[in-house]
Write a protein that holds these residues in place. Sequence first.
Motif, short mmCIF file in Angstrom:
data_model
loop_
_atom_site.label_atom_id
_atom_site.label_comp_id
_atom_site.label_asym_id
_atom_site.label_seq_id
_atom_site.Cartn_x
_atom_site.Cartn_y
_atom_site.Cartn_z
N MET A 119 -16.07 14.67 -5.77
CA MET A 119 -16.37 14.12 -7.07
C MET A 119 -15.71 12.75 -7.16
SD MET A 119 -15.41 15.75 -10.77
CE MET A 119 -16.96 16.06 -11.53
N ASN A 120 -16.49 11.78 -7.57
CA ASN A 120 -15.97 10.42 -7.70
C ASN A 120 -15.85 9.96 -9.14
OD1 ASN A 120 -15.77 9.89 -4.88
ND2 ASN A 120 -18.00 9.72 -4.83
N PHE A 121 -16.73 10.48 -10.01
CA PHE A 121 -16.75 10.01 -11.38
C PHE A 121 -16.76 11.18 -12.36
CE2 PHE A 121 -18.70 6.75 -8.76
CZ PHE A 121 -17.95 5.64 -9.11
N CYS A 122 -16.18 10.97 -13.51
CA CYS A 122 -16.07 11.98 -14.55
C CYS A 122 -17.44 12.25 -15.17
CB CYS A 122 -15.10 11.49 -15.62
SG CYS A 122 -14.92 12.63 -17.01
N PRO A 129 -13.91 6.66 -13.04
CA PRO A 129 -13.47 7.25 -11.76
C PRO A 129 -12.44 8.36 -11.99
CG PRO A 129 -13.37 4.85 -11.68
CD PRO A 129 -13.63 5.23 -13.11
N VAL A 130 -12.43 9.34 -11.09
CA VAL A 130 -11.46 10.44 -11.17
C VAL A 130 -10.49 10.34 -10.00
CG1 VAL A 130 -13.01 12.02 -12.41
CG2 VAL A 130 -12.95 12.05 -9.91
N ALA A 131 -9.31 10.90 -10.22
CA ALA A 131 -8.29 10.97 -9.17
C ALA A 131 -8.14 12.44 -8.77
CB ALA A 131 -6.96 10.44 -9.71
N ARG A 179 -6.75 18.92 -8.55
CA ARG A 179 -8.02 18.94 -9.29
C ARG A 179 -8.52 17.51 -9.41
NH1 ARG A 179 -8.42 24.57 -9.72
NH2 ARG A 179 -6.50 25.37 -10.57
N HIS A 180 -9.79 17.37 -9.73
CA HIS A 180 -10.31 16.05 -10.06
C HIS A 180 -9.99 15.80 -11.52
CE1 HIS A 180 -12.70 16.88 -6.40
NE2 HIS A 180 -12.48 15.59 -6.21
N VAL A 181 -9.20 14.74 -11.78
CA VAL A 181 -8.71 14.45 -13.12
C VAL A 181 -9.17 13.05 -13.52
CG1 VAL A 181 -6.65 14.20 -14.57
CG2 VAL A 181 -6.67 15.88 -12.69
N CYS A 182 -9.70 12.95 -14.72
CA CYS A 182 -10.11 11.66 -15.25
C CYS A 182 -8.95 11.06 -16.03
CB CYS A 182 -11.33 11.81 -16.17
SG CYS A 182 -11.85 10.23 -16.88
N ILE A 196 -10.06 17.51 -17.02
CA ILE A 196 -9.74 18.11 -15.72
C ILE A 196 -10.98 18.86 -15.26
CG2 ILE A 196 -8.25 19.72 -14.48
CD1 ILE A 196 -6.16 19.25 -16.73
N HIS A 197 -11.47 18.52 -14.08
CA HIS A 197 -12.69 19.13 -13.54
C HIS A 197 -12.29 20.22 -12.55
CE1 HIS A 197 -15.25 16.05 -15.34
NE2 HIS A 197 -14.25 15.21 -15.04
N TYR A 198 -12.58 21.46 -12.91
CA TYR A 198 -12.23 22.61 -12.07
C TYR A 198 -13.40 22.95 -11.16
CZ TYR A 198 -8.38 23.19 -15.31
OH TYR A 198 -7.25 23.00 -16.06
#
Length: 181
Positions: free
Chosen positions: A1-4, A10-12, A23-26, A32-34
């Motif tokens: 995942m690159n973007f929220c 962008p997500v980290a 997790r992918h976090v914006c 927070i993307h689970y």
Amino acid sequence: MNFCSQCGAPVAHRIPPGDTLPRHVCDACGTIHYSNPKMVVGAIPEWEDRILLCRRAIEPRYGKWTLPAGFMENDETTAQAAARETAEEACARIDVGDMYSLINVAHISQVHILYRARLLDLDFRPGEESLETRLFAEHEIPWDELAFRSVAMTLRLYFEDRRKGQYRFHVADIPAPTTPA
């Protein structure tokens, strides 16, 4: 995942406060993307002493035999998913019975749940994801042509239970495949 998916920023990939896993976090909106395991749900459709199998018309395992099953959708129960998948893959109507097996396939982040089910009639045919549908007695099961280890495991347990005259609920794990060194 690159973007929220909430705001497009962008997500980290990091461990958010209060969590223990990355997790992918914006950082823009805080979402927070689970990413959680997928539920694969299906049925063991029974007619007298035979089981309905479907030959796959899609990848993975194109052309191999399987029980009717697939990914659970939002807003449905596992029993509803089993009936829907059987209707989609085999155009068959079933009476969903007891949950029969729960198989953890952790290496691909899936949980497979299969229900015993009774075919309501013999009006079945291949759905869009199947090349062929057919009833099999135990001695006719194409064991070497089954698509998934969870299906083979479930069918072996099912026939063993049938011989004993007592069906019970099974929980098992499918280990990750080993690769030769």
